[in-house]
Motif scaffolding. Structure first.
Motif, PDB file in Angstrom:
ATOM      1  N   HIS A  27      40.031  23.257 -33.922  1.00 30.69           N
ATOM      2  CA  HIS A  27      38.584  23.508 -34.598  1.00 30.69           C
ATOM      3  C   HIS A  27      38.212  22.342 -35.282  1.00 30.69           C
ATOM      4  O   HIS A  27      37.159  21.803 -35.451  1.00 30.69           O
ATOM      5  N   PHE A  28      39.214  21.703 -35.945  1.00 27.16           N
ATOM      6  CA  PHE A  28      38.986  20.790 -37.018  1.00 27.16           C
ATOM      7  C   PHE A  28      38.435  19.098 -36.144  1.00 27.16           C
ATOM      8  O   PHE A  28      37.834  18.354 -36.640  1.00 27.16           O
ATOM      9  N   GLN A  29      39.012  19.115 -35.011  1.00 23.51           N
ATOM     10  CA  GLN A  29      38.582  17.839 -34.188  1.00 23.51           C
ATOM     11  C   GLN A  29      37.093  17.828 -33.930  1.00 23.51           C
ATOM     12  O   GLN A  29      36.492  16.863 -33.608  1.00 23.51           O
ATOM     13  N   GLN A  30      36.288  18.863 -34.180  1.00 21.79           N
ATOM     14  CA  GLN A  30      34.993  18.680 -33.712  1.00 21.79           C
ATOM     15  C   GLN A  30      34.175  17.993 -34.842  1.00 21.79           C
ATOM     16  O   GLN A  30      33.003  17.426 -34.812  1.00 21.79           O
ATOM     17  N   LEU A  31      34.854  17.534 -35.992  1.00 22.28           N
ATOM     18  CA  LEU A  31      34.378  16.700 -37.032  1.00 22.28           C
ATOM     19  C   LEU A  31      34.804  15.236 -36.775  1.00 22.28           C
ATOM     20  O   LEU A  31      35.845  15.056 -36.409  1.00 22.28           O
ATOM     21  N   ASP A  32      34.142  14.329 -37.199  1.00 16.28           N
ATOM     22  CA  ASP A  32      34.617  13.001 -37.265  1.00 16.28           C
ATOM     23  C   ASP A  32      35.510  12.758 -38.192  1.00 16.28           C
ATOM     24  O   ASP A  32      35.726  13.559 -39.048  1.00 16.28           O
ATOM     25  N   THR A  33      36.183  11.382 -38.295  1.00 16.16           N
ATOM     26  CA  THR A  33      37.143  11.154 -39.445  1.00 16.16           C
ATOM     27  C   THR A  33      36.463  11.485 -40.765  1.00 16.16           C
ATOM     28  O   THR A  33      37.442  11.977 -41.655  1.00 16.16           O
ATOM     29  N   ASN A  34      35.397  10.874 -41.216  1.00 13.00           N
ATOM     30  CA  ASN A  34      35.091  11.088 -42.437  1.00 13.00           C
ATOM     31  C   ASN A  34      34.694  12.420 -42.978  1.00 13.00           C
ATOM     32  O   ASN A  34      34.973  12.592 -44.188  1.00 13.00           O
ATOM     33  N   GLU A  35      34.302  13.310 -41.803  1.00 13.61           N
ATOM     34  CA  GLU A  35      33.723  14.537 -42.312  1.00 13.61           C
ATOM     35  C   GLU A  35      35.191  15.415 -42.503  1.00 13.61           C
ATOM     36  O   GLU A  35      35.190  16.287 -43.134  1.00 13.61           O
ATOM     37  N   ARG A  36      36.270  14.892 -41.595  1.00 14.90           N
ATOM     38  CA  ARG A  36      37.660  15.743 -41.637  1.00 14.90           C
ATOM     39  C   ARG A  36      38.146  15.567 -43.084  1.00 14.90           C
ATOM     40  O   ARG A  36      38.704  16.280 -43.849  1.00 14.90           O
ATOM     41  N   LEU A  37      38.109  14.313 -43.585  1.00 17.23           N
ATOM     42  CA  LEU A  37      38.531  14.118 -44.923  1.00 17.23           C
ATOM     43  C   LEU A  37      37.847  14.555 -46.069  1.00 17.23           C
ATOM     44  O   LEU A  37      38.215  15.311 -47.001  1.00 17.23           O
ATOM     45  N   LEU A  38      36.563  14.798 -45.956  1.00 16.58           N
ATOM     46  CA  LEU A  38      35.488  15.400 -46.873  1.00 16.58           C
ATOM     47  C   LEU A  38      35.936  16.955 -46.832  1.00 16.58           C
ATOM     48  O   LEU A  38      36.035  17.469 -47.907  1.00 16.58           O
ATOM     49  N   VAL A  39      36.107  17.398 -45.791  1.00 20.32           N
ATOM     50  CA  VAL A  39      36.328  18.894 -45.463  1.00 20.32           C
ATOM     51  C   VAL A  39      37.827  19.422 -46.225  1.00 20.32           C
ATOM     52  O   VAL A  39      38.070  20.117 -46.936  1.00 20.32           O
ATOM     53  N   ALA A  40      38.638  18.250 -45.902  1.00 20.23           N
ATOM     54  CA  ALA A  40      40.055  18.506 -46.533  1.00 20.23           C
ATOM     55  C   ALA A  40      39.976  18.288 -48.009  1.00 20.23           C
ATOM     56  O   ALA A  40      40.640  19.327 -48.687  1.00 20.23           O
ATOM     57  N   LYS A  41      39.325  17.442 -48.649  1.00 24.02           N
ATOM     58  CA  LYS A  41      39.254  17.156 -50.019  1.00 24.02           C
ATOM     59  C   LYS A  41      38.639  18.447 -50.643  1.00 24.02           C
ATOM     60  O   LYS A  41      39.194  18.969 -51.514  1.00 24.02           O
ATOM     61  N   LEU A  42      37.582  19.031 -50.169  1.00 25.20           N
ATOM     62  CA  LEU A  42      36.942  19.913 -50.846  1.00 25.20           C
ATOM     63  C   LEU A  42      37.572  21.397 -50.695  1.00 25.20           C
ATOM     64  O   LEU A  42      37.581  22.260 -51.666  1.00 25.20           O
TER      65      LEU A  42
END
Length: 510
Positions: free
Chosen positions: A423-438
Motif C-alpha cells: 500500500h505504501f509504495q504507491q507514494l514517492d519517497t518524500n511523501e512516504r517520509l511525510l506520511v511516516a512523520k505525521l
C-alpha cells in the motif's frame, strides 16, 4: 521585470483562460479567454478530438507569448475536474507538455469550489457584494457540475456537489426533449429528480432561513443583460420576471434582448430552471452574479503562499472535516483532544521534522478523521478510515492530499508503513517520509487518550536527545496509557530517532 506578477491558466470544458495578476495588490493585469467547447465529446463519453487538442496547444502557445511579453516566469497551468474525466485525459496532458513544455495539473471539484469561494469571500469582506442576509450560498455552475456552499456570517458551514450542469442536462435529455410535448416540464422533472435528496443530505451544521445566493457561472445566465446592461444583483421577484420572459422567448429575442450567444441558447433554459430551483431550496431573497473564477482564487492562494496576503481560508477544510466526522459519529471529545495533542506535538517538533504549515493542516484533518472507519466496523477501523477518506471529497484538498491523509489515518493505530509495503509504495519517497512523520505524531497523540476517558488534560513537550519527554498533566492512574504509549511510541522512535518518554505531573502543577 515585475517579479510580483503571476500568471495562471485553466483549461476547462468551455475553453482556455489566462489571468495575470499583481500579487502585491491582487489587481488584474490581463485576462484572456479562448472559447473551445469539448462538452459534446465529454458527455457522450467520447475522446476529445485530436483537432481540439491541437487548438488547445495553439492557444497555450499564444498565452505563453503574452506571459513572455510581461517577462513572467512564474506561472501555472490547471485542468478542470470535468476535463480530467475525458477518456483521453492523459493523452491531452502529454500532448500539452510535448508541444508547450508546460505541465498540466488537474483540479478536483473540491479544489475548484475552494478557489472560487476564496475569490468571492475576498469580495464579500471588501463589501464589493452588497449582501443583506447572514446566510449566503455560493453556487458554482459549470457545464456538468453544480456546487452549493453555505456560509453564515462568512463562516463556512458545508459544501455539496451535484453532477448537474446545463451542458450535461442538455446532453442527457436531448432525445427525450425531442419526443416530449413540453421541454420545460421534462427539464423541471429531471432537475427535481437530481436534487430530490438535497434536504435529506444536509449536514447538521446547515442552517435554514432567508438567504442570498451568489452565482458563479461560466454559463449564459451569468452573461445575461437586462435593458442592455449587466445587473449584478436581482431580487427574487425580478428573477421570476426574467424567468417568465425567457421561458417563452424566441432565440432571436434572447440574442437581441438578453445578449445570449447563439451557441449557448440551448443551455439557457436548463440553467435558469436549475437556478430557480436552487433559489427556492435555499430560500434566497436575492441573486448576485459574480464573475470570479477558479483562476481568481488560484491567484489569491499564490499571493498568500508568497506572503503578499494574510488571508486564511483553511477554516473551510477544517469545518468540512469536522462535518464529516460528525456524519460518521466520531466521538467528539476524543477527536478534539487527539487533534489538540497532535498539533501541539507538531508545533514543538518543528525543528526536528522541518515540515510546512500545509503539512500541519493535513495532520489536523487526519486527526479529526482518524476514527471515521469505526462507523463501518470498530475492528480494523483504520482500514475503513483509509477507504472513506480516499472516496470522500473534502473542500480545499486535492485528490492526492486526500490519499496522504488516508494513509496517515491508516497507520495511526496498529500497522506501520514498513509492515504494509504494497500500500505504501504507491507514494514517492518524500511523501512516504511525510506520511511516516505525521502518522507517528498522530499515534502518540491517540495513545494519550486511547481509552476515551480524557484522563490527560494537557501536555508539554521538550526535546532532550536522545529522548522526547512528554509531560502529561493528570491526577488519575495512567497505567493503561503508559502501556499503550510504550507500544505506539516504537514507530515514532523509528521515524524520528527520538525515544518518547511519558512524565506525569498533577493537574495543579504549573
Amino acid at each position: 521585470m515585475a517579479t510580483h506578477y503571476f500568471g495562471t491558466m485553466l483549461i476547462s470544458v468551455q475553453g482556455l483562460q489566462l489571468l495575470i495578476v499583481d500579487l502585491k495588490n491582487l489587481k488584474t493585469v490581463e485576462r484572456v479567454h479562448k472559447e473551445l467547447s469539448v462538452g459534446d465529446n465529454l458527455y457522450r463519453h467520447e475522446p476529445i478530438q485530436f483537432e481540439l487538442v491541437n487548438q488547445m496547444t495553439t492557444a497555450l502557445r499564444g498565452f505563453l507569448q503574452i506571459l513572455n511579453d510581461y517577462q513572467i516566469q512564474d506561472y501555472q497551468l490547471w485542468g478542470s475536474e470535468a476535463l480530467s474525466r475525458a477518456i483521453n485525459a492523459d493523452f491531452i496532458a502529454d500532448q500539452i507538455f510535448l508541444k508547450t513544455g508546460i505541465k498540466l495539473n488537474w483540479l478536483s471539484i473540491s479544489e475548484e469550489t475552494y478557489y472560487r469561494n476564496q475569490a468571492v469571500l475576498v469580495d464579500l469582506r471588501q463589501k464589493k457584494i452588497p449582501t443583506g442576509q447572514n446566510l449566503t450560498y455560493l453556487v458554482g455552475i459549470n457545464s456538468g457540475n453544480t456546487t452549493i456552499t453555505e456560509f453564515n456570517n462568512l463562516s463556512f458551514l458545508y459544501s455539496n456537489n451535484y453532477s448537474l450542469g446545463p451542458v450535461r442536462i442538455a446532453e442527457d435529455l436531448q432525445s427525450l426533449r425531442q419526443s416530449s410535448p413540453s421541454s420545460v416540464e421534462v427539464l423541471s422533472d429531471y432537475i427535481d429528480s437530481k436534487l430530490s435528496d438535497y434536504q435529506r443530505l444536509l449536514p447538521q451544521e446547515a442552517i435554514e432561513g432567508p438567504s442570498e445566493l451568489i452565482l458563479l457561472s461560466s454559463m449564459p445566465l451569468n452573461q445575461l443583460t437586462v435593458d442592455a446592461e449587466h445587473h449584478h444583483t436581482v431580487t427574487a421577484d425580478q428573477f421570476e420576471t426574467i424567468f417568465d420572459k425567457v421561458l417563452d422567448a424566441s432565440d432571436q429575442f434572447l440574442i437581441e434582448q438578453y445578449g445570449v450567444k447563439e451557441a449557448e441558447i440551448s443551455l439557457l433554459l436548463p440553467e435558469i430552471l436549475l437556478v430557480r430551483k436552487l433559489m427556492h431550496l435555499t430560500q434566497a431573497k436575492s441573486l448576485h452574479f459574480s464573475h470570479n473564477t477558479v483562476l481568481d482564487g488560484l491567484a489569491i492562494n499564490e499571493a498568500v503562499r508568497m506572503g503578499y496576503s494574510k488571508y486564511d481560508f483553511s477554516e473551510q477544510t477544517i469545518n468540512a472535516a469536522n462535518s464529516m466526522a460528525n456524519h460518521y459519529l466520531v466521538e467528539p471529545i476524543h477527536g478534539k483532544l487527539v487533534t489538540k495533542f497532535a498539533l501541539h506535538l507538531f508545533d514543538q517538533l518543528k525543528p526536528i521534522h522541518q515540515l510546512t504549515s500545509r503539512d500541519r493542516l493535513l495532520l489536523q484533518v487526519a486527526s479529526i478523521l482518524h476514527d471515521v472507519g469505526a462507523f463501518v466496523d470498530p475492528h480494523e477501523h483504520y482500514l475503513h478510515s483509509d477507504y472513506i477518506i480516499r472516496h470522500t471529497s473534502i473542500i480545499g484538498l486535492s485528490v492526492h492530499e486526500r490519499q496522504i491523509i488516508a494513509a496517515i489515518a491508516r497507520y495511526h493505530s496498529a500497522t506501520t508503513p514498513s509492515e504494509d509495503l504494497s500500500h505504501f509504495q504507491q507514494l514517492d519517497t518524500n511523501e512516504r517520509l511525510l506520511v511516516a512523520k505525521l502518522a507517528a505524531i498522530l499515534r502518540l497523540a491517540d495513545a494519550l487518550d486511547d481509552d476515551r476517558q480524557q484522563k490527560i488534560k494537557r501536555i508539554s513537550v521538550s526535546i532532550k536527545s536522545p529522548e522526547l519527554v512528554i509531560t502529561v498533566y493528570s491526577n488519575e492512574n495512567l497505567s493503561f496509557e503508559n502501556w499503550e504509549f510504550a507500544y505506539k511510541s516504537q514507530f515514532f522512535e523509528e521515524t524520528f530517532g527520538l525515544k518518547p518518554r511519558l512524565k506525569q505531573r498533577s493537574v495543579s502543577s504549573k
